[in-house]
Design an enzyme around this catalytic site. Structure first.
Site, PDB file in Angstrom:
ATOM      1  N   HIS A  67       0.835  -1.212   0.000  1.00 47.98           N
ATOM      2  CA  HIS A  67       0.000   0.000   0.000  1.00 47.98           C
ATOM      3  C   HIS A  67       0.868   1.260   0.000  1.00 47.98           C
ATOM      4  CE1 HIS A  67       1.001   0.817   4.209  1.00 47.98           C
ATOM      5  NE2 HIS A  67       0.849  -0.481   4.413  1.00 47.98           N
ATOM      6  N   GLU A 105      -2.059  -7.400   7.368  1.00 47.66           N
ATOM      7  CA  GLU A 105      -0.729  -7.275   7.968  1.00 47.66           C
ATOM      8  C   GLU A 105      -0.636  -8.151   9.211  1.00 47.66           C
ATOM      9  OE1 GLU A 105       2.250  -7.073   7.847  1.00 47.66           O
ATOM     10  OE2 GLU A 105       2.854  -4.955   7.790  1.00 47.66           O
TER      11      GLU A 105
END
Length: 198
Positions: A10, A83
């Site tokens: 990202h 994550e």
């Protein structure tokens, strides 16, 4: 069968700038992060992708949405692409976390979880499930720094703690190509699309 895998991190977030551990918590993309993502999307659109898979966390999904607009491809979210869960370290400064008593063991022992969070091997098992779900010839996978580094060790059949020695910058592009039963790393941590004029 997937023969090209475009793993992308990202764009930069406000917490990235502040040096704060995010994990399963979230933070908006910074202005720079939004510029990074637009440049990344333009680059990926030229790669003739066939699918986009994304972590459902906001920073990854915002990145995937820009890529989806550039490519005209629908996003498929996979929870397993999130994550690492940093547990009680989330929301704290990385500099502060390094003084935690368990931190050295977490660095050296892939089975040692963060306090109330995940271990490296927990994330490895998740990433293995996630990548097994990716079934498209030229797939883009939008995820996170630690998750991508651990996925790389999985794809390359390398020891998991090798992930601690791999850089993974915001909006980085990583390209893996299948050769028979093996994955070959063609490009790692490439951010040339993010270079801004001075």
């Amino acid at each position: 069968m997937t023969d090209h895998l475009f793993l992308v991190r990202h764009g930069e977030t406000l917490h990235n700038v502040a040096g704060i551990a995010q994990g399963w918590n979230d933070s908006d993309l910074s202005d720079k992060g939004r510029r990074q993502v637009r440049a990344l999307a333009e680059r990926l659109a030229q790669q003739e992708p066939t699918a986009i898979y994304s972590s459902p966390l906001g920073r990854a999904l915002s990145t995937a949405q820009v890529i989806a607009e550039a490519t005209g491809i629908e996003i498929r979210t996979l929870d397993d692409l999130r994550e690492m869960n940093y547990g009680s370290w989330e929301g704290r400064s990385y500099l502060d976390v390094r003084h935690d008593e368990i931190f050295p063991r977490w660095i050296d022992d892939p089975d040692c979880p963060c306090p109330d969070g995940e271990s490296h091997n927990d994330v490895l098992r998740r990433m293995e499930r996630a990548l097994a779900s990716v079934d498209s010839a030229r797939a883009i996978v939008v995820a996170h720094g630690t998750a991508i580094r651990i996925a790389a060790t999985l794809l390359l059949r390398a020891p998991i703690l090798t992930s601690r020695q791999l850089a993974q910058d915001n909006a980085a592009l990583n390209v893996f190509v299948r050769r028979g039963e093996r994955w070959i790393l063609k490009l790692w941590n490439d951010t040339t699309h993010c270079v801004e004029p001075e």
